[in-house]
Design a protein around this motif. Structure first.
Motif, PDB file in Angstrom:
ATOM      1  N   LEU A  43      37.907  43.473  30.854  1.00 18.71           N
ATOM      2  CA  LEU A  43      38.232  42.259  31.601  1.00 18.71           C
ATOM      3  C   LEU A  43      39.289  42.521  32.677  1.00 18.71           C
ATOM      4  O   LEU A  43      39.168  42.034  33.804  1.00 18.71           O
ATOM      5  CB  LEU A  43      38.711  41.172  30.643  1.00 18.71           C
ATOM      6  CG  LEU A  43      37.632  40.577  29.727  1.00 18.71           C
ATOM      7  CD1 LEU A  43      38.265  39.669  28.685  1.00 18.71           C
ATOM      8  CD2 LEU A  43      36.591  39.810  30.539  1.00 18.71           C
ATOM      9  N   VAL A  44      40.323  43.300  32.321  1.00 17.85           N
ATOM     10  CA  VAL A  44      41.375  43.589  33.308  1.00 17.85           C
ATOM     11  C   VAL A  44      40.795  44.370  34.479  1.00 17.85           C
ATOM     12  O   VAL A  44      41.015  44.023  35.658  1.00 17.85           O
ATOM     13  CB  VAL A  44      42.535  44.362  32.652  1.00 17.85           C
ATOM     14  CG1 VAL A  44      43.474  44.927  33.716  1.00 17.85           C
ATOM     15  CG2 VAL A  44      43.295  43.461  31.701  1.00 17.85           C
ATOM     16  N   ILE A  45      40.044  45.415  34.183  1.00 15.62           N
ATOM     17  CA  ILE A  45      39.456  46.210  35.259  1.00 15.62           C
ATOM     18  C   ILE A  45      38.433  45.391  36.028  1.00 15.62           C
ATOM     19  O   ILE A  45      38.355  45.463  37.262  1.00 15.62           O
ATOM     20  CB  ILE A  45      38.817  47.490  34.687  1.00 15.62           C
ATOM     21  CG1 ILE A  45      39.910  48.445  34.193  1.00 15.62           C
ATOM     22  CG2 ILE A  45      37.949  48.186  35.742  1.00 15.62           C
ATOM     23  CD1 ILE A  45      39.385  49.749  33.635  1.00 15.62           C
ATOM     24  N   GLY A  46      37.636  44.584  35.315  1.00 13.89           N
ATOM     25  CA  GLY A  46      36.642  43.760  35.994  1.00 13.89           C
ATOM     26  C   GLY A  46      37.263  42.800  36.982  1.00 13.89           C
ATOM     27  O   GLY A  46      36.792  42.656  38.111  1.00 13.89           O
ATOM     28  N   ILE A  47      38.345  42.140  36.576  1.00 14.23           N
ATOM     29  CA  ILE A  47      38.990  41.154  37.448  1.00 14.23           C
ATOM     30  C   ILE A  47      39.754  41.834  38.576  1.00 14.23           C
ATOM     31  O   ILE A  47      39.626  41.460  39.752  1.00 14.23           O
ATOM     32  CB  ILE A  47      39.920  40.250  36.622  1.00 14.23           C
ATOM     33  CG1 ILE A  47      39.094  39.392  35.656  1.00 14.23           C
ATOM     34  CG2 ILE A  47      40.752  39.357  37.539  1.00 14.23           C
ATOM     35  CD1 ILE A  47      39.925  38.621  34.659  1.00 14.23           C
ATOM     36  N   VAL A  48      40.553  42.847  38.232  1.00 10.47           N
ATOM     37  CA  VAL A  48      41.384  43.506  39.250  1.00 10.47           C
ATOM     38  C   VAL A  48      40.519  44.264  40.250  1.00 10.47           C
ATOM     39  O   VAL A  48      40.674  44.108  41.476  1.00 10.47           O
ATOM     40  CB  VAL A  48      42.394  44.456  38.581  1.00 10.47           C
ATOM     41  CG1 VAL A  48      43.133  45.287  39.636  1.00 10.47           C
ATOM     42  CG2 VAL A  48      43.382  43.672  37.745  1.00 10.47           C
ATOM     43  N   ALA A  49      39.598  45.104  39.749  1.00  8.67           N
ATOM     44  CA  ALA A  49      38.774  45.921  40.639  1.00  8.67           C
ATOM     45  C   ALA A  49      37.858  45.051  41.488  1.00  8.67           C
ATOM     46  O   ALA A  49      37.719  45.271  42.702  1.00  8.67           O
ATOM     47  CB  ALA A  49      37.948  46.915  39.829  1.00  8.67           C
ATOM     48  N   ASN A  50      37.246  44.048  40.875  1.00 10.16           N
ATOM     49  CA  ASN A  50      36.343  43.202  41.640  1.00 10.16           C
ATOM     50  C   ASN A  50      37.098  42.319  42.629  1.00 10.16           C
ATOM     51  O   ASN A  50      36.622  42.068  43.736  1.00 10.16           O
ATOM     52  CB  ASN A  50      35.514  42.339  40.686  1.00 10.16           C
ATOM     53  CG  ASN A  50      34.260  41.811  41.326  1.00 10.16           C
ATOM     54  OD1 ASN A  50      33.453  42.566  41.856  1.00 10.16           O
ATOM     55  ND2 ASN A  50      34.083  40.512  41.294  1.00 10.16           N
ATOM     56  N   GLY A  51      38.290  41.866  42.233  1.00 11.16           N
ATOM     57  CA  GLY A  51      39.104  41.097  43.178  1.00 11.16           C
ATOM     58  C   GLY A  51      39.501  41.923  44.387  1.00 11.16           C
ATOM     59  O   GLY A  51      39.440  41.445  45.532  1.00 11.16           O
ATOM     60  N   ALA A  52      39.894  43.176  44.144  1.00 14.47           N
ATOM     61  CA  ALA A  52      40.250  44.051  45.262  1.00 14.47           C
ATOM     62  C   ALA A  52      39.042  44.358  46.140  1.00 14.47           C
ATOM     63  O   ALA A  52      39.142  44.386  47.371  1.00 14.47           O
ATOM     64  CB  ALA A  52      40.853  45.350  44.733  1.00 14.47           C
ATOM     65  N   ALA A  53      37.880  44.584  45.509  1.00 15.46           N
ATOM     66  CA  ALA A  53      36.662  44.854  46.279  1.00 15.46           C
ATOM     67  C   ALA A  53      36.275  43.652  47.122  1.00 15.46           C
ATOM     68  O   ALA A  53      35.853  43.802  48.283  1.00 15.46           O
ATOM     69  CB  ALA A  53      35.526  45.227  45.326  1.00 15.46           C
ATOM     70  N   LEU A  54      36.407  42.444  46.564  1.00 16.37           N
ATOM     71  CA  LEU A  54      36.113  41.226  47.330  1.00 16.37           C
ATOM     72  C   LEU A  54      37.060  41.086  48.524  1.00 16.37           C
ATOM     73  O   LEU A  54      36.628  40.716  49.626  1.00 16.37           O
ATOM     74  CB  LEU A  54      36.239  40.000  46.437  1.00 16.37           C
ATOM     75  CG  LEU A  54      35.034  39.607  45.584  1.00 16.37           C
ATOM     76  CD1 LEU A  54      35.390  38.426  44.702  1.00 16.37           C
ATOM     77  CD2 LEU A  54      33.841  39.260  46.463  1.00 16.37           C
ATOM     78  N   LEU A  55      38.339  41.369  48.292  1.00 14.89           N
ATOM     79  CA  LEU A  55      39.324  41.251  49.374  1.00 14.89           C
ATOM     80  C   LEU A  55      39.014  42.228  50.500  1.00 14.89           C
ATOM     81  O   LEU A  55      38.999  41.854  51.687  1.00 14.89           O
ATOM     82  CB  LEU A  55      40.727  41.511  48.815  1.00 14.89           C
ATOM     83  CG  LEU A  55      41.883  41.407  49.816  1.00 14.89           C
ATOM     84  CD1 LEU A  55      41.966  40.002  50.384  1.00 14.89           C
ATOM     85  CD2 LEU A  55      43.200  41.787  49.138  1.00 14.89           C
ATOM     86  N   ILE A  56      38.738  43.490  50.146  1.00 14.59           N
ATOM     87  CA  ILE A  56      38.428  44.499  51.167  1.00 14.59           C
ATOM     88  C   ILE A  56      37.122  44.147  51.881  1.00 14.59           C
ATOM     89  O   ILE A  56      37.045  44.177  53.114  1.00 14.59           O
ATOM     90  CB  ILE A  56      38.324  45.888  50.529  1.00 14.59           C
ATOM     91  CG1 ILE A  56      39.667  46.313  49.919  1.00 14.59           C
ATOM     92  CG2 ILE A  56      37.882  46.931  51.568  1.00 14.59           C
ATOM     93  CD1 ILE A  56      39.596  47.576  49.084  1.00 14.59           C
ATOM     94  N   GLY A  57      36.091  43.818  51.107  1.00 14.63           N
ATOM     95  CA  GLY A  57      34.795  43.506  51.704  1.00 14.63           C
ATOM     96  C   GLY A  57      34.840  42.283  52.602  1.00 14.63           C
ATOM     97  O   GLY A  57      34.237  42.267  53.677  1.00 14.63           O
ATOM     98  N   THR A  58      35.563  41.251  52.171  1.00  8.46           N
ATOM     99  CA  THR A  58      35.678  40.038  52.992  1.00  8.46           C
ATOM    100  C   THR A  58      36.450  40.320  54.268  1.00  8.46           C
ATOM    101  O   THR A  58      36.064  39.864  55.353  1.00  8.46           O
ATOM    102  CB  THR A  58      36.374  38.923  52.185  1.00  8.46           C
ATOM    103  OG1 THR A  58      35.612  38.632  51.014  1.00  8.46           O
ATOM    104  CG2 THR A  58      36.505  37.661  53.019  1.00  8.46           C
ATOM    105  N   LEU A  59      37.541  41.060  54.175  1.00 13.02           N
ATOM    106  CA  LEU A  59      38.338  41.395  55.358  1.00 13.02           C
ATOM    107  C   LEU A  59      37.512  42.184  56.368  1.00 13.02           C
ATOM    108  O   LEU A  59      37.504  41.872  57.576  1.00 13.02           O
ATOM    109  CB  LEU A  59      39.574  42.189  54.932  1.00 13.02           C
ATOM    110  CG  LEU A  59      40.532  42.615  56.052  1.00 13.02           C
ATOM    111  CD1 LEU A  59      41.099  41.397  56.753  1.00 13.02           C
ATOM    112  CD2 LEU A  59      41.655  43.485  55.499  1.00 13.02           C
ATOM    113  N   VAL A  60      36.801  43.199  55.890  1.00 13.04           N
ATOM    114  CA  VAL A  60      35.978  44.015  56.792  1.00 13.04           C
ATOM    115  C   VAL A  60      34.842  43.196  57.366  1.00 13.04           C
ATOM    116  O   VAL A  60      34.571  43.238  58.576  1.00 13.04           O
ATOM    117  CB  VAL A  60      35.427  45.248  56.031  1.00 13.04           C
ATOM    118  CG1 VAL A  60      34.406  45.989  56.896  1.00 13.04           C
ATOM    119  CG2 VAL A  60      36.560  46.186  55.639  1.00 13.04           C
ATOM    120  N   GLY A  61      34.147  42.420  56.518  1.00  8.03           N
ATOM    121  CA  GLY A  61      32.994  41.650  56.977  1.00  8.03           C
ATOM    122  C   GLY A  61      33.360  40.575  57.982  1.00  8.03           C
ATOM    123  O   GLY A  61      32.679  40.402  58.994  1.00  8.03           O
ATOM    124  N   VAL A  62      34.440  39.844  57.705  1.00  6.68           N
ATOM    125  CA  VAL A  62      34.866  38.780  58.626  1.00  6.68           C
ATOM    126  C   VAL A  62      35.342  39.370  59.949  1.00  6.68           C
ATOM    127  O   VAL A  62      34.997  38.854  61.035  1.00  6.68           O
ATOM    128  CB  VAL A  62      35.981  37.929  57.979  1.00  6.68           C
ATOM    129  CG1 VAL A  62      36.625  37.008  59.010  1.00  6.68           C
ATOM    130  CG2 VAL A  62      35.411  37.100  56.833  1.00  6.68           C
TER     131      VAL A  62
END
Length: 301
Positions: free
Chosen positions: A101-120
């Motif tokens: 759960l910790v890795i799922g939330i932290v890693a996926n949250g970071a991936a969403l942040l990076i992906g959203t920043l790059v995509g936008v």
């Protein structure tokens, strides 16, 4: 006289009204309720693990092994049996849920942040900036995710936070591509042109108009991405380059006990079932959210 941007304003209001009933519509779906129940049980087990079993996850108990040194099968004392070192398997699975759960939330949250920043950034500014960012994204997508994760994990000293960082660096590319496509479409809409005409700056356009429209996509990909993260973490831990023993992880539990697969199949079956159940749960909830939040799925929701 009707304003030319009136339809766009109406289109903005629709998602807000629909989001108000997301939870009500989510719990009407049996499969999404099943997924939510599995997630809730997993979270509760991870949080209350010390009080549920009373054992330490690394405690080796002499009565947890037979005279021949083989693990004990499930019983009233050890509900899921013991592993090859005499440790309570249920306790280790509950503590392993914390890791997932910790890795799922932290890693996926970071991936969403990076992906959203790059995509936008690429979708809104376009030009050479967008082209450069998307070519880099395409380059990252060309590498097999698992192979890239293995290479990164081999470079750094494996730990819980390093594994989370490695998974984030692997999983952001799909989000970036999806967000880029939607942002490019939104940037050409009439209400965005109207905002530019009246002198609205880039921050206002991005935070007041672009990002609210992207929120449903971010929520859906964030939910679905956790299942991918759980599977990837378990794979890396199973290969010995993820979370390291004695820290409990579902992947390294399977790795440690695979030699007893025939003599004590419960040592592999129970952690494997936990991985399958949690990944499936997030997929079920993510699919339901996609159907509810995606306007093209409105007739099915």
């Amino acid at each position: 006289m009707t304003s030319p941007i009136a339809p766009e304003i109406s289109a903005i209001a629709v998602p807000a009204r629909r989001r108000a009933g997301v939870w009500r519509r989510l719990i009407r779906r049996p499969l999404s309720v099943l997924g939510l129940a599995i997630i809730a049980i997993t979270v509760a087990g991870a949080v209350f693990a010390p009080w549920l079993t009373g054992y330490d996850p690394n405690e080796q108990m002499f009565d947890g092994l037979t005279l021949e040194g083989a693990p004990l099968p499930p019983s009233a004392t050890f509900w899921l049996g013991t592993d090859l070192l005499g440790r309570d398997l249920l306790t280790r699975i509950l503590y392993g849920a914390r890791t997932s759960l910790v890795i799922g939330i932290v890693a996926n949250g970071a991936a969403l942040l990076i992906g959203t920043l790059v995509g936008v950034t690429a979708g809104y500014f376009r030009g050479w900036i967008g082209g450069l960012l998307m070519r880099f994204t395409d380059l990252m997508m060309a590498f097999p995710a698992l192979l890239l994760a293995i290479c990164l994990a081999a470079v750094f000293q494996p730990s819980l936070w390093i594994v989370a960082m490695v998974i984030a660096l692997v999983n952001w590319v799909q989000t970036a591509r999806i967000i880029f496509t939607e942002t490019s479409s939104l940037a050409e809409r009439e209400f965005i042109d109207a905002e530019r005409t009246i002198g609205a700056g880039t921050p206002r356009i991005l935070f007041r108009h672009i990002l609210p429209h992207l929120l449903p996509t971010i929520i859906v990909w964030g939910t679905l991405g956790i299942s991918t993260t759980v599977l990837l973490e378990a794979t890396l831990s199973y290969l010995g380059i993820g979370v390291q023993p004695p820290t409990a992880s579902w992947g390294n539990i399977i790795f440690e006990n695979q030699t007893y697969f025939q003599a004590a199949p419960w040592l592999v079956f129970f952690p494997g079932a936990a991985i399958l159940a949690l990944a499936l749960a997030f997929n079920l909830v993510g699919d339901a959210l996609r159907d509810i939040l995606d306007p093209t799925q409105r007739g099915r929701a």
